[in-house]
Design a protein around this motif. Structure first.
Motif, mmCIF file in Angstrom:
data_model
loop_
_atom_site.group_PDB
_atom_site.id
_atom_site.type_symbol
_atom_site.label_atom_id
_atom_site.label_comp_id
_atom_site.label_asym_id
_atom_site.label_seq_id
_atom_site.Cartn_x
_atom_site.Cartn_y
_atom_site.Cartn_z
ATOM 1 N N PHE A 224 19.380 -30.621 86.943
ATOM 2 C CA PHE A 224 19.877 -29.976 85.732
ATOM 3 C C PHE A 224 18.918 -28.875 85.289
ATOM 4 O O PHE A 224 17.709 -29.087 85.217
ATOM 5 N N ILE A 225 19.459 -27.710 84.973
ATOM 6 C CA ILE A 225 18.647 -26.562 84.559
ATOM 7 C C ILE A 225 18.825 -26.245 83.081
ATOM 8 O O ILE A 225 17.850 -26.147 82.338
ATOM 9 N N ALA A 226 20.065 -26.068 82.634
ATOM 10 C CA ALA A 226 20.264 -25.618 81.250
ATOM 11 C C ALA A 226 21.655 -25.953 80.743
ATOM 12 O O ALA A 226 22.599 -26.114 81.516
ATOM 13 N N TYR A 245 20.863 -26.688 89.792
ATOM 14 C CA TYR A 245 20.325 -26.174 91.060
ATOM 15 C C TYR A 245 20.524 -27.258 92.100
ATOM 16 O O TYR A 245 20.307 -28.439 91.818
ATOM 17 N N HIS A 246 20.975 -26.847 93.290
ATOM 18 C CA HIS A 246 21.148 -27.818 94.379
ATOM 19 C C HIS A 246 20.101 -27.569 95.450
ATOM 20 O O HIS A 246 20.034 -26.481 96.034
ATOM 21 N N ARG A 247 19.262 -28.574 95.691
ATOM 22 C CA ARG A 247 18.128 -28.410 96.608
ATOM 23 C C ARG A 247 18.590 -28.172 98.045
ATOM 24 O O ARG A 247 18.033 -27.344 98.756
ATOM 25 N N GLY A 248 19.606 -28.922 98.486
ATOM 26 C CA GLY A 248 20.067 -28.778 99.866
ATOM 27 C C GLY A 248 20.721 -27.442 100.133
ATOM 28 O O GLY A 248 20.509 -26.824 101.179
ATOM 29 N N ALA A 254 26.654 -22.827 88.732
ATOM 30 C CA ALA A 254 27.148 -22.713 87.359
ATOM 31 C C ALA A 254 28.373 -23.595 87.202
ATOM 32 O O ALA A 254 29.274 -23.580 88.045
ATOM 33 N N LEU A 255 28.412 -24.365 86.129
ATOM 34 C CA LEU A 255 29.531 -25.279 85.903
ATOM 35 C C LEU A 255 30.235 -24.885 84.613
ATOM 36 O O LEU A 255 29.604 -24.794 83.550
ATOM 37 N N ASP A 256 31.534 -24.633 84.726
ATOM 38 C CA ASP A 256 32.344 -24.242 83.568
ATOM 39 C C ASP A 256 33.340 -25.362 83.292
ATOM 40 O O ASP A 256 34.027 -25.835 84.217
ATOM 41 N N LEU A 257 33.438 -25.798 82.046
ATOM 42 C CA LEU A 257 34.290 -26.926 81.659
ATOM 43 C C LEU A 257 35.559 -26.430 80.993
ATOM 44 O O LEU A 257 35.518 -25.584 80.099
ATOM 45 N N LYS A 258 36.702 -26.970 81.434
ATOM 46 C CA LYS A 258 37.994 -26.607 80.855
ATOM 47 C C LYS A 258 38.760 -27.886 80.526
ATOM 48 O O LYS A 258 38.827 -28.799 81.355
ATOM 49 N N ILE A 259 39.359 -27.943 79.333
ATOM 50 C CA ILE A 259 40.110 -29.134 78.969
ATOM 51 C C ILE A 259 41.583 -29.007 79.359
ATOM 52 O O ILE A 259 42.338 -29.962 79.220
ATOM 53 N N GLY A 260 41.965 -27.836 79.861
ATOM 54 C CA GLY A 260 43.338 -27.639 80.313
ATOM 55 C C GLY A 260 43.399 -27.440 81.811
ATOM 56 O O GLY A 260 42.431 -27.701 82.540
ATOM 57 N N LYS A 261 44.552 -26.957 82.283
ATOM 58 C CA LYS A 261 44.711 -26.664 83.710
ATOM 59 C C LYS A 261 43.983 -25.367 84.053
ATOM 60 O O LYS A 261 43.732 -24.524 83.193
ATOM 61 N N PRO A 289 24.310 -17.699 94.164
ATOM 62 C CA PRO A 289 24.795 -18.764 93.274
ATOM 63 C C PRO A 289 26.258 -19.103 93.555
ATOM 64 O O PRO A 289 27.029 -18.277 94.051
ATOM 65 N N MET A 290 26.615 -20.340 93.222
ATOM 66 C CA MET A 290 27.992 -20.796 93.372
ATOM 67 C C MET A 290 28.483 -21.310 92.026
ATOM 68 O O MET A 290 27.689 -21.614 91.131
ATOM 69 N N GLY A 291 29.804 -21.400 91.899
ATOM 70 C CA GLY A 291 30.387 -21.854 90.645
ATOM 71 C C GLY A 291 31.302 -23.042 90.853
ATOM 72 O O GLY A 291 31.987 -23.151 91.884
#
Length: 360
Positions: A224-226, A245-248, A254-261, A289-291
């Motif tokens: 976990f970064i931020a 951050y993923h070590r491998g 970056a993670l984006d959260l959505k409560i809908g579709k 980076p990946m999302g």
């Protein structure tokens, strides 16, 4: 006197070194014992399956196993019960190469193999072997991953078998994980305890409250970064919900959260985040980076047409309440079937276009 112990500190350092030597020796001894035990069970299963049960007569085989089991138990104990002998036979049949068994048994115990024997699909079984070996899962962790249908929730399961086997072979050779092994769909977030109605902020807060369990669900290697990572573009403030951050993979995620579709506009927002991270946060030794866009529901055709994979973006559904296992299994099987057909169609189209260009 040269070499003498002149103080309590010297004795403490020596004692520490001796403890390290003892622990290392015990570890090697335990590994050697485990390898010998696993190979013994493999040889027993191979011998019974090859020399006694080759006639494929079920009643005859059961009588022989029963007789062998009784005699072996009398001499060597309960480890040679009829169910265990049956496991050994299946073990030798599913893992037919002694050299591979010998290598893998340095990291997996017989109890690990007992869990693996329950998996019918050969590709799924190899996936669990390699991930268990690389991520050093305990037997309990392996059981939990299988029960949680981890393989079926990876992108690897949605590939044609030959491509999946190629990726697993690369994993075995160099130990490097790929995004198709890391990202999952759906993510099982039932432990968050969310009510029927919740906001994106509620979801984010619940994740941070249960961060350890959330990281376990994400998979090994995530750090976990931020939270609410602030970025400024043309004087405007934007906020990335969660940054990992993923070590491998050696990437920011970056993670984006959505409560809908999932919506098409979500792609543009994530692409903006990733380009900013690539310019201002990425270090020279890191990959791009990946999302990951976590949604309450996915839109398969949207995702296919937008070709998100080329942008380094993954979309996945999250479940705050788990359906019955049979329902989840049927749903995942349907998703895997659709994804494989789409990939096969894409390969056919690419092959036709290549042929057309060659003809011209």
């Amino acid at each position: 006197m040269v070499g003498s112990l002149s103080s309590e500190q010297d004795i403490s350092f020596l004692l520490s070194d001796l403890r390290d030597l003892i622990r290392a020796a015990k570890g090697r001894a335990a590994t050697a014992v485990n390898v010998e035990l696993v190979l013994l069970y493999w040889h027993i299963g191979d011998r019974i399956g090859r020399d006694i049960l080759k006639e494929e007569r079920a009643p005859y085989g059961k009588r022989i196993l029963s007789t062998l089991s009784k005699k072996l138990i009398a001499e060597y104990g309960p480890g040679y019960s009829q169910p265990n002998l049956t496991r050994m036979i299946r073990f030798a049949a599913l893992f037919p190469f002694e050299e591979i068994v010998s290598t893998v048994s340095k990291e997996l115990s017989w109890s690990h193999f007992v869990e693996l024997l329950q998996i019918e699909d050969a590709v799924a079984r190899e996936f669990y072997v390699q991930m268990c070996r690389i991520e050093r899962w305990s037997v309990r962790e392996l059981h939990s991953k299988i029960q949680g249908m981890l393989f079926e929730r990876t992108a690897l399961s949605r590939k044609p078998e030959d491509l999946a086997r190629q990726e697993l072979a690369m994993l075995q050779e160099n130990g490097r994980v790929t995004p198709d092994l890391v990202f999952r769909d759906p993510y099982l977030l039932d432990f968050l305890g969310l009510a029927d109605t919740y906001s994106e902020r509620d979801l984010e807060t619940a994740i941070l409250r249960e961060l350890e369990r959330f990281l376990l669900e994400l998979g090994a290697g995530f750090a976990f970064i931020a939270r609410q990572k602030r970025i400024i573009i043309d004087g405007e403030d934007y906020y990335i919900d969660l940054l990992f951050y993923h070590r491998g993979l050696r990437r920011l995620v970056a993670l984006d959260l959505k409560i809908g579709k999932f919506q098409a506009a979500d792609k543009g927002q994530m692409e903006l985040y990733l380009r900013w991270l690539d310019r201002y946060e990425r270090r020279p030794e890191e990959e791009s980076p990946m999302g990951l866009i976590l949604c309450a529901g996915t839109s398969a055709e949207h995702i296919e047409l937008l070709q998100l994979g080329r942008s380094g973006i993954h979309v996945a559904e999250y479940l705050t309440e788990l359906p019955p296992r049979a329902v989840l299994e049927e749903r995942l099987k349907a998703a895997i079937s659709v994804a494989r057909k789409q990939l096969e169609m894409r390969y056919d189209i690419d092959a036709m276009e290549s042929q057309k260009m060659g003809d011209e």
